[in-house]
Design a protein around this motif. Structure first.
Motif, PDB file in Angstrom:
ATOM      1  N   ARG A  94      -3.467  11.371   5.023  1.00  0.00           N
ATOM      2  CA  ARG A  94      -3.540  13.112   4.725  1.00  0.00           C
ATOM      3  C   ARG A  94      -2.782  13.507   3.642  1.00  0.00           C
ATOM      4  NH1 ARG A  94      -4.788  16.215   3.810  1.00  0.00           N
ATOM      5  NH2 ARG A  94      -5.044  17.990   5.598  1.00  0.00           N
ATOM      6  N   MET A  95      -2.871  14.031   3.476  1.00  0.00           N
ATOM      7  CA  MET A  95      -1.932  15.671   2.232  1.00  0.00           C
ATOM      8  C   MET A  95      -2.081  16.841   1.926  1.00  0.00           C
ATOM      9  SD  MET A  95       0.836  15.374   0.515  1.00  0.00           S
ATOM     10  CE  MET A  95       1.889  16.055  -0.470  1.00  0.00           C
ATOM     11  N   ASP A  96      -1.092  18.140   1.789  1.00  0.00           N
ATOM     12  CA  ASP A  96      -2.273  19.166   1.051  1.00  0.00           C
ATOM     13  C   ASP A  96      -2.035  19.473   0.101  1.00  0.00           C
ATOM     14  OD1 ASP A  96      -3.372  19.733   3.761  1.00  0.00           O
ATOM     15  OD2 ASP A  96      -1.820  20.387   4.607  1.00  0.00           O
ATOM     16  N   GLY A  97      -2.239  20.016  -0.200  1.00  0.00           N
ATOM     17  CA  GLY A  97      -2.083  20.981  -2.396  1.00  0.00           C
ATOM     18  C   GLY A  97      -0.840  21.928  -2.100  1.00  0.00           C
ATOM     19  N   ASP A  98      -0.027  22.321  -0.732  1.00  0.00           N
ATOM     20  CA  ASP A  98       1.183  22.973  -0.877  1.00  0.00           C
ATOM     21  C   ASP A  98       2.078  23.106  -0.107  1.00  0.00           C
ATOM     22  OD1 ASP A  98       0.089  23.040   1.501  1.00  0.00           O
ATOM     23  OD2 ASP A  98       0.245  25.229   1.822  1.00  0.00           O
ATOM     24  N   ASP A  99       2.106  21.105  -0.096  1.00  0.00           N
ATOM     25  CA  ASP A  99       3.277  19.973   0.559  1.00  0.00           C
ATOM     26  C   ASP A  99       3.627  19.247  -0.692  1.00  0.00           C
ATOM     27  OD1 ASP A  99       3.161  21.620   2.816  1.00  0.00           O
ATOM     28  OD2 ASP A  99       1.594  20.962   3.461  1.00  0.00           O
ATOM     29  N   ILE A 100       4.774  18.896  -0.194  1.00  0.00           N
ATOM     30  CA  ILE A 100       5.379  17.746  -1.063  1.00  0.00           C
ATOM     31  C   ILE A 100       5.756  16.376  -0.339  1.00  0.00           C
ATOM     32  CG2 ILE A 100       7.893  17.014  -2.696  1.00  0.00           C
ATOM     33  CD1 ILE A 100       7.848  20.177  -2.902  1.00  0.00           C
ATOM     34  N   ALA A 101       5.800  15.224  -0.562  1.00  0.00           N
ATOM     35  CA  ALA A 101       5.721  14.381  -0.087  1.00  0.00           C
ATOM     36  C   ALA A 101       7.146  13.272  -0.535  1.00  0.00           C
ATOM     37  CB  ALA A 101       4.653  13.221  -0.577  1.00  0.00           C
ATOM     38  N   HIS A 102       7.642  12.945   0.245  1.00  0.00           N
ATOM     39  CA  HIS A 102       8.766  11.988   0.178  1.00  0.00           C
ATOM     40  C   HIS A 102       8.477  10.820  -0.888  1.00  0.00           C
ATOM     41  CE1 HIS A 102      12.506   9.128   0.620  1.00  0.00           C
ATOM     42  NE2 HIS A 102      12.690  10.365   1.148  1.00  0.00           N
ATOM     43  N   VAL A 103       9.552  10.356  -1.820  1.00  0.00           N
ATOM     44  CA  VAL A 103       9.050   9.346  -2.981  1.00  0.00           C
ATOM     45  C   VAL A 103       9.166   7.802  -1.824  1.00  0.00           C
ATOM     46  CG1 VAL A 103      11.495   8.525  -3.272  1.00  0.00           C
ATOM     47  CG2 VAL A 103       9.039   8.599  -5.270  1.00  0.00           C
ATOM     48  N   ASP A 104       8.955   8.121  -0.777  1.00  0.00           N
ATOM     49  CA  ASP A 104       8.940   6.719  -0.192  1.00  0.00           C
ATOM     50  C   ASP A 104       8.236   6.723   0.537  1.00  0.00           C
ATOM     51  OD1 ASP A 104      10.884   4.947  -1.488  1.00  0.00           O
ATOM     52  OD2 ASP A 104      12.542   5.957  -0.740  1.00  0.00           O
ATOM     53  N   ARG A 105       7.303   7.935   1.183  1.00  0.00           N
ATOM     54  CA  ARG A 105       6.439   8.435   2.621  1.00  0.00           C
ATOM     55  C   ARG A 105       5.396   7.113   2.283  1.00  0.00           C
ATOM     56  NH1 ARG A 105       1.609  12.701   3.081  1.00  0.00           N
ATOM     57  NH2 ARG A 105       0.693  11.166   5.503  1.00  0.00           N
ATOM     58  N   LEU A 106       4.864   6.685   1.421  1.00  0.00           N
ATOM     59  CA  LEU A 106       3.599   5.572   1.816  1.00  0.00           C
ATOM     60  C   LEU A 106       4.399   4.294   1.718  1.00  0.00           C
ATOM     61  CD1 LEU A 106       1.361   6.530  -0.772  1.00  0.00           C
ATOM     62  CD2 LEU A 106       0.971   7.120   1.767  1.00  0.00           C
ATOM     63  N   ARG A 107       5.447   3.777   1.854  1.00  0.00           N
ATOM     64  CA  ARG A 107       6.203   2.583   1.730  1.00  0.00           C
ATOM     65  C   ARG A 107       6.507   2.571   3.378  1.00  0.00           C
ATOM     66  NH1 ARG A 107       7.423  -1.033  -1.126  1.00  0.00           N
ATOM     67  NH2 ARG A 107       7.288  -0.372  -3.195  1.00  0.00           N
ATOM     68  N   ILE A 108       6.695   3.654   3.633  1.00  0.00           N
ATOM     69  CA  ILE A 108       7.824   3.951   4.883  1.00  0.00           C
ATOM     70  C   ILE A 108       7.281   3.598   6.343  1.00  0.00           C
ATOM     71  CG2 ILE A 108       9.054   4.674   6.824  1.00  0.00           C
ATOM     72  CD1 ILE A 108      10.817   6.355   4.194  1.00  0.00           C
ATOM     73  N   GLN A 109       5.708   4.652   5.824  1.00  0.00           N
ATOM     74  CA  GLN A 109       4.637   4.664   6.424  1.00  0.00           C
ATOM     75  C   GLN A 109       3.967   3.012   6.836  1.00  0.00           C
ATOM     76  OE1 GLN A 109       2.851   9.035   6.091  1.00  0.00           O
ATOM     77  NE2 GLN A 109       3.155   8.593   7.759  1.00  0.00           N
ATOM     78  N   TYR A 110       3.489   2.833   5.615  1.00  0.00           N
ATOM     79  CA  TYR A 110       2.871   1.214   5.405  1.00  0.00           C
ATOM     80  C   TYR A 110       3.612   0.246   6.716  1.00  0.00           C
ATOM     81  CZ  TYR A 110       1.736  -3.267   3.685  1.00  0.00           C
ATOM     82  OH  TYR A 110       1.202  -4.681   3.581  1.00  0.00           O
ATOM     83  N   ASP A 111       5.038   0.526   5.969  1.00  0.00           N
ATOM     84  CA  ASP A 111       5.855  -0.640   7.040  1.00  0.00           C
ATOM     85  C   ASP A 111       5.674  -0.453   8.332  1.00  0.00           C
ATOM     86  OD1 ASP A 111       7.099  -2.018   4.801  1.00  0.00           O
ATOM     87  OD2 ASP A 111       8.679  -0.752   4.781  1.00  0.00           O
ATOM     88  N   TYR A 112       5.993   0.345   8.650  1.00  0.00           N
ATOM     89  CA  TYR A 112       5.773   1.334  10.134  1.00  0.00           C
ATOM     90  C   TYR A 112       4.837   0.339  10.697  1.00  0.00           C
ATOM     91  CZ  TYR A 112       5.189   4.277  14.610  1.00  0.00           C
ATOM     92  OH  TYR A 112       4.667   4.494  15.723  1.00  0.00           O
ATOM     93  N   LEU A 113       3.685   0.967  10.128  1.00  0.00           N
ATOM     94  CA  LEU A 113       1.831   0.470  10.847  1.00  0.00           C
ATOM     95  C   LEU A 113       1.566  -1.161  10.472  1.00  0.00           C
ATOM     96  CD1 LEU A 113      -0.125   3.219   9.443  1.00  0.00           C
ATOM     97  CD2 LEU A 113      -0.102   2.690  11.683  1.00  0.00           C
ATOM     98  N   GLU A 114       2.072  -1.477  10.001  1.00  0.00           N
ATOM     99  CA  GLU A 114       2.159  -3.398   9.374  1.00  0.00           C
ATOM    100  C   GLU A 114       2.958  -3.722  10.896  1.00  0.00           C
ATOM    101  OE1 GLU A 114       0.164  -5.374   7.287  1.00  0.00           O
ATOM    102  OE2 GLU A 114      -0.648  -3.399   7.306  1.00  0.00           O
ATOM    103  N   SER A 115       3.987  -3.025  10.770  1.00  0.00           N
ATOM    104  CA  SER A 115       4.656  -3.922  12.309  1.00  0.00           C
ATOM    105  C   SER A 115       4.673  -3.510  13.477  1.00  0.00           C
ATOM    106  CB  SER A 115       6.266  -3.508  12.174  1.00  0.00           C
ATOM    107  OG  SER A 115       6.440  -4.075  10.421  1.00  0.00           O
ATOM    108  N   ASN A 116       3.329  -2.005  13.317  1.00  0.00           N
ATOM    109  CA  ASN A 116       2.550  -1.959  15.501  1.00  0.00           C
ATOM    110  C   ASN A 116       1.267  -1.515  14.836  1.00  0.00           C
ATOM    111  OD1 ASN A 116       5.480  -0.456  16.547  1.00  0.00           O
ATOM    112  ND2 ASN A 116       5.882  -0.145  14.171  1.00  0.00           N
ATOM    113  N   PRO A 117       0.780  -2.508  15.026  1.00  0.00           N
ATOM    114  CA  PRO A 117      -0.839  -2.812  14.923  1.00  0.00           C
ATOM    115  C   PRO A 117      -2.033  -2.260  15.843  1.00  0.00           C
ATOM    116  CG  PRO A 117      -0.176  -5.138  15.527  1.00  0.00           C
ATOM    117  CD  PRO A 117       1.289  -3.823  15.567  1.00  0.00           C
ATOM    118  N   LYS A 118      -0.715  -1.932  16.934  1.00  0.00           N
ATOM    119  CA  LYS A 118      -2.271  -1.009  18.136  1.00  0.00           C
ATOM    120  C   LYS A 118      -2.353   1.086  17.888  1.00  0.00           C
ATOM    121  CE  LYS A 118      -1.218  -4.283  21.619  1.00  0.00           C
ATOM    122  NZ  LYS A 118      -0.707  -4.752  23.139  1.00  0.00           N
ATOM    123  N   VAL A 119      -1.225   1.269  17.206  1.00  0.00           N
ATOM    124  CA  VAL A 119      -0.497   2.550  16.392  1.00  0.00           C
ATOM    125  C   VAL A 119      -2.175   3.386  15.521  1.00  0.00           C
ATOM    126  CG1 VAL A 119       0.779   4.222  15.271  1.00  0.00           C
ATOM    127  CG2 VAL A 119       1.784   2.701  16.967  1.00  0.00           C
TER     128      VAL A 119
END
Length: 370
Positions: A96-121
């Motif tokens: 998710r993303m909103d039109g008035d917020d700003i994402a950290h440049v590594d946001r998707l990379r960090i969340q990808y690594d987390y979800l790949e390491s935690n398959p039950k989440v």
């Protein structure tokens, strides 16, 4: 209108719904386009905007083929627009993303690594840095059971920081409830937390824009809808909930500035009752609920420093609500209570204590409630 898209399915669908959001939209778009993790489609639902939103989206769409734009013919609202986007998504994960917020440049990379390491989440969220009307950094819980317990008091999830595991959404009858406008996220977390697993990353991966309070009518409707959800949640633990009980629970939840010693007694008894009732019902993991209640008790007492040192001594005397001494937060709390005592409660506030006690960035705002 739907832009052409590449054939290969992306890892992420970054999902945004926007209505008349041109003021801050450029920053939001660029923060996603500039992600260090590049395997994503950027799916944007334009909810019948009447300003320059669509023109800006089309400009970015011409520059970046990962952008897909869906334009609603009529204004559907956020929940309906997000459901529409989810049905059109192709990614393994939906961010998710909103039109008035700003994402950290590594946001998707960090969340990808987390979800790949935690398959039950099933649902992963991050912390956020406030920008705009407020300042501070707020971080989420780490564990699912703490998320569930935290929802008793407040919303521990920043909506635009969330990533869904798309395959797990099939476990829900529906995603966003479309008649819960403006609190559709809170309703979803309450419902999803019973069947899906939450996980948190204690890093501020988004800059979350805050505003002055909305109009009275709009604000009242948000509060009313939110209170209905919180009443339902409290009823799962306690069964029948009286209006008096709910009023006290909400006062404890909001931690308004307080100068009434009687309220501290009421709050302590209420929090202990929640723990005792949960020992009977087992609705929540008891250790997780205790962690949440301990944090809430500290916040209630800290918002009562105008009473003087007795606010601190009340805090430490309730052994069931305070498991350990935390030097970095408890010593400043005690010193602040002394200062208020010496100043004879010099701060001016309303008789019904409706001012919110704010914790500044300098004091290290790291609670997981907002």
């Amino acid at each position: 209108m739907v832009n052409a898209m590449v054939d290969e399915a992306p890892i992420f669908t970054v999902l945004m719904a926007v209505y008349n959001g041109v003021e801050h939209l450029e920053e939001a778009l660029l923060s996603i386009r500039g992600q260090s993790f590049s395997s994503f489609e950027f799916l944007i639902v334009n909810d019948c905007s009447t300003d320059e939103t669509l023109k800006l989206l089309e400009q970015h769409g011409r520059e970046d083929p990962r952008i897909r734009i869906i334009s609603n013919e009529i204004n559907l609202g956020l929940a309906s627009s997000l459901n529409k986007g989810i049905r059109s998504s192709r990614g393994k994960y939906i961010a998710r993303m909103d039109g008035d917020d700003i994402a950290h440049v590594d946001r998707l990379r960090i969340q990808y690594d987390y979800l790949e390491s935690n398959p039950k989440v099933s649902i992963c969220c991050s912390g956020a840095q406030y920008i705009g009307h407020e300042e501070g950094i707020v971080l989420p819980p780490l564990k699912h059971e703490v998320f569930r317990a935290a929802l008793l008091f407040a919303n521990p999830v920043f909506h635009p920081s969330v990533v869904f595991r798309r395959s797990h959404l099939a476990g829900l009858e529906y995603v966003y409830e479309e008649n819960r406008r403006r609190v559709e996220d809170l309703e979803l977390w309450q419902r999803a937390s019973r069947v899906l697993t939450f996980g948190g990353i204690r890093l501020p991966l988004i800059k979350y824009r805050t505003y002055n309070p909305a109009s009275v009518l709009k604000r009242n409707e948000v509060v009313r809808q939110g209170n209905l959800i919180r009443w339902e949640t409290l009823s799962l633990l306690l069964g029948d909930v009286s209006e008096e009980d709910f009023s006290l629970h909400m006062k404890v939840s909001k931690c308004h500035r307080n100068s009434d010693p009687v309220f501290l007694l009421q709050a302590a008894n209420w929090l202990e009752r929640l723990l005792q009732e949960n020992m009977k019902s087992g609705v929540y993991d008891q250790e997780s609920l205790l962690e949440v209640v301990e944090n809430r008790w500290w916040r209630v007492c800290k918002s009562s420093v105008e009473i003087g040192p007795s606010s601190f001594f009340n805090y430490i005397s309730r052994k069931i609500l305070r498991r350990r001494f935390r030097f970095k937060r408890d010593v400043p709390f005690f010193l602040k209570s002394l200062v208020f005592y010496r100043n004879h409660r010099s701060c001016i506030h309303s008789a019904d204590n409706e001012y919110v006690y704010k914790v500044s960035l300098q004091e290290g705002r790291e609670e997981f409630f907002h």
